[in-house]
Scaffold this motif. Sequence first.
Motif, PDB file in Angstrom:
ATOM      1  N   ARG A 124      -3.659  -0.549   5.066  1.00  0.00           N
ATOM      2  CA  ARG A 124      -2.233  -0.762   4.785  1.00  0.00           C
ATOM      3  C   ARG A 124      -1.481   0.569   4.736  1.00  0.00           C
ATOM      4  O   ARG A 124      -1.886   1.473   4.031  1.00  0.00           O
ATOM      5  CB  ARG A 124      -2.055  -1.445   3.424  1.00  0.00           C
ATOM      6  CG  ARG A 124      -2.407  -2.895   3.418  1.00  0.00           C
ATOM      7  CD  ARG A 124      -2.168  -3.485   2.055  1.00  0.00           C
ATOM      8  NE  ARG A 124      -3.164  -3.040   1.063  1.00  0.00           N
ATOM      9  CZ  ARG A 124      -3.150  -3.402  -0.213  1.00  0.00           C
ATOM     10  NH1 ARG A 124      -2.187  -4.170  -0.688  1.00  0.00           N
ATOM     11  NH2 ARG A 124      -4.094  -2.988  -1.038  1.00  0.00           N
ATOM     12  N   GLY A 181       0.792  -1.223   0.000  1.00  0.00           N
ATOM     13  CA  GLY A 181       0.000   0.000   0.000  1.00  0.00           C
ATOM     14  C   GLY A 181       0.827   1.276   0.000  1.00  0.00           C
ATOM     15  O   GLY A 181       0.271   2.377   0.035  1.00  0.00           O
ATOM     16  N   ASP A 231      -7.408  -3.887  -6.873  1.00  0.00           N
ATOM     17  CA  ASP A 231      -6.675  -4.117  -5.640  1.00  0.00           C
ATOM     18  C   ASP A 231      -5.532  -5.072  -5.955  1.00  0.00           C
ATOM     19  O   ASP A 231      -5.664  -5.945  -6.810  1.00  0.00           O
ATOM     20  CB  ASP A 231      -7.610  -4.742  -4.586  1.00  0.00           C
ATOM     21  CG  ASP A 231      -6.876  -5.107  -3.306  1.00  0.00           C
ATOM     22  OD1 ASP A 231      -6.299  -4.190  -2.684  1.00  0.00           O
ATOM     23  OD2 ASP A 231      -6.853  -6.289  -2.932  1.00  0.00           O
ATOM     24  N   GLU A 262       5.281  -2.006   3.329  1.00  0.00           N
ATOM     25  CA  GLU A 262       4.471  -2.077   4.551  1.00  0.00           C
ATOM     26  C   GLU A 262       5.362  -2.699   5.617  1.00  0.00           C
ATOM     27  O   GLU A 262       6.091  -3.635   5.360  1.00  0.00           O
ATOM     28  CB  GLU A 262       3.219  -2.923   4.270  1.00  0.00           C
ATOM     29  CG  GLU A 262       2.525  -3.558   5.454  1.00  0.00           C
ATOM     30  CD  GLU A 262       1.874  -2.568   6.404  1.00  0.00           C
ATOM     31  OE1 GLU A 262       1.140  -1.690   5.946  1.00  0.00           O
ATOM     32  OE2 GLU A 262       2.145  -2.670   7.619  1.00  0.00           O
ATOM     33  N   SER A 294       3.484  -0.025  -4.182  1.00  0.00           N
ATOM     34  CA  SER A 294       2.117  -0.302  -4.657  1.00  0.00           C
ATOM     35  C   SER A 294       1.653   0.789  -5.611  1.00  0.00           C
ATOM     36  O   SER A 294       1.076   0.510  -6.663  1.00  0.00           O
ATOM     37  CB  SER A 294       1.142  -0.375  -3.482  1.00  0.00           C
ATOM     38  OG  SER A 294       1.382  -1.501  -2.691  1.00  0.00           O
TER      39      SER A 294
END
Lengths: 360, 360
Positions: free
Chosen positions: A246, A37, B152, A354, A41
Amino acid sequence: MAEQVMLPDPARPNFDGWTCPLPLRDHPAVVMGHGGGGQLSAELIEHLFVPAFANPLLEGMADSAVVTLGGARLAFSTDSFVVQPLFFPGGSIGDLAVNGTVNDLAMSGAQAAYLSCGFILEEGVELSVVGRIAADLGTAARRAGVIVATGDTKVVDSGHGDGVYVNTAGIGLVPDGVDIRPQRAVPGDVVIVSGMIGVHGIAIMSVREGVSFGTEVVSDCAPLNGLVAAMLDVTLDLHVLRDPTRGGVATSLNEIAKAAGVGIELTESLLPIPETVANACAFLGLDPLYVANEGKLLAVVAPEDADAVLAALQAHPLGVDAAVIGECVPDHPGMVVTRTTFGATRVVDTPIGEQLPRIC
Amino acid sequence: MAEQVMLPDPARPNFDGWTCPLPLRDHPAVVMGHGGGGQLSAELIEHLFVPAFANPLLEGMADSAVVTLGGARLAFSTDSFVVQPLFFPGGSIGDLAVNGTVNDLAMSGAQAAYLSCGFILEEGVELSVVGRIAADLGTAARRAGVIVATGDTKVVDSGHGDGVYVNTAGIGLVPDGVDIRPQRAVPGDVVIVSGMIGVHGIAIMSVREGVSFGTEVVSDCAPLNGLVAAMLDVTLDLHVLRDPTRGGVATSLNEIAKAAGVGIELTESLLPIPETVANACAFLGLDPLYVANEGKLLAVVAPEDADAVLAALQAHPLGVDAAVIGECVPDHPGMVVTRTTFGATRVVDTPIGEQLPRIC
C-alpha cells in the motif's frame, strides 16, 4: 507537535465525550484513507493504537515484530485482506493472504514457518467461492513453504461484509546475526528494488474499472522469502528490507527515511517500470512510485555489498529485473527526492491515503 | 460417510463448475450457522479448509496448534471477532479480542506472550469508538500479561462492515511435560467447569434484544491463563482443557467426546447455572448448555487429580464456583449425555449452528 491522545482511565469509567484528536486532520470518523498505508494510516497508528497498546515493539514501524520466546528469535506479523475483486489477473485474496504475511516476515530476514488464518465470511457468499479461495491459499502456502497451522471462521450478516475477508498472522525464525530494520539505513547505503514496480495496483485497477491497457497487466503477487534467502547467502548484514505494498515504493522509502533519519535520493531513469504500467499511469494520472506491489522488495545495503546483492537477486527467477534505484544521503533527513531525467529534483512525499482503496 | 471434496488442480486451471459438496447440507451458500461453532462450522472445516490446507496440525481440532520453532514449543492460535454490539455489559470487542486468543492458547497449557491485532474498520465509524476499543484491548492485554507486538489496519467501504471487526493471533510457550489435547480424555476422567455457565451469551442477548431479566447479566469475559497456571501448579498431567465459547459447554464436550472416542456423562443437578441465566433461558426457550461463555473453562483430569485441581480452581478469584459436572465413560463413545434430576438420561447433541449469531 502532536497533542496527547486522552486515553480513558483503564478502570473503564465513562467514555462519554472522549475524543481522539488526530493532530493533522479533523475527521471525527474513519475515512477510506485511514486504511491506505499513507499519512492517515500512520497517524492512526501513532496517535491511537500505539498509546493504547503502550509498548516499544509497535514503535519500531517494521513490517514484522522481532520477539524472543523460549530462546527462539521470532518474527511475528499480521495482515487482514479486504481486496476487491476477490479474484484478479495473477491471483486472488487467497494468494495475497499467504504472500502478504510471508513477505512481512521475510522483511525481518525470517523464513515463514507457520501461518494462522481467520476468515470473515458474508452470509450468502457461495461456498464454491470460499472453496476456491481456500484452495488458492493452500497452494500459495505450499509454494512459499509455510504451514497453515490454525484457523478461525466467522460469519457476518449479509450487507456487513464483502464476500470474504481474510486475516493471516505468521511466525518465522530470524537467523542469528541478522538485524534488518528501517532504522539501520545510513548515508552511503544503496537502494535496490527487486523488479518492475506498480504491477499489482494496475492489475487490480484494470479489472475493477474494466479498463484495458493494451496488454493484460497481471499482478506480481509472489512470496519473497526465496529472494531474501538468496540475499542472506551473500551477506547477513542487510540493513533494511521492505515490501512496497500500500502506498508503493514512495511510501516505503519515506518510512525508511524517517525511521533512520537519512535522506533518500532516487534516480528516475533507473526505476524499472513496465511499459503497460507507465501507459496506464499516464492515462489515469497516477505516479508509479505510489502504486502498490505484492511481489517486490526494496533492499537498503552497504555500498560494498550492493553488487553482490544485486547479482544474487538477478540470479533468482523473481529478481531478474532487479536494479539499483538510488542511495541514502546525509542531506534532507527524513525526505525522499527523485532526480528527474531533466536533472531537476522533486520531493517524493508520503501520500495522505491510497490512490486505490482495498488493493490488498 | 463423507464424499471427497473436489479440490481444483493446484495449477489453477478452470474453477467453473467446481462445487463444494458438504455431506450433510445442501446449501450452495454460506449461512449464519457456518460461523456458529456447531455442526455446520465443523463441516466447513473438515470438508473445505482441511483438504485445502492439507496438514495434520489442523486435524487436531484443538483451540490452538502446538508447533516447534527454533527449539521452542509454541502454542499458536487466531480468532476473528465480529460481536454485536461492540460494547456490552462487562466488556467490549476489545476485551474479547484479547481474552479469546489468550484463552485459546491457555487451553494448550501456554501462557500467552505476544498478540497480533488486525482491525477491519468500516468507513464512517467514529474514531472515538475505535479509540475506546483500542483502549479496552490495551487494558485487557496488560491484565492478561500479554504484549500486542504487531498490527494491521484496513478500511472497507460503508455498508461492507459493521463498525469494527478485530482479529487477534497469539503465541505462547508450552511448558515441558505438558500435553493437553482433546484426544487425551479417557474413561474414568473427571469433567470440571471453572464456574457459572451461560453468562456471556445471555449478557449479549439481553442488550441486543433489549430484554431485561430482573438483574443485569454481565459478561464473564476474562483471561483464563491464571486459572490454567494454578492447575498446572497442581499437576502437569491435565488431559484436556477447552473454553466453551460458541455452542457452549455442550459443543465443547461433544468435540472432546468425538476426538477421544469416549462417552461423557453429565449430572444436570451439578451444573452451576446462575438464577438469572436459568430464568432468561426458560423465558427464551434456550438451553444453558448451549449458551456461549467467554471466561470459563472445562478441564478433563484423571480422577486422582480431580480434588486437587478443583481446589486450585476454587482458590482463584475466577474459579470460586468451579464444580465437578460429570465424567468420561466407556459407553456411547463420541456422545454426551446428561442425567436429569428425574434420573433419566438425555442426549446432549452438537447444535447445527449457534442459537445467537455473532456472539464473539
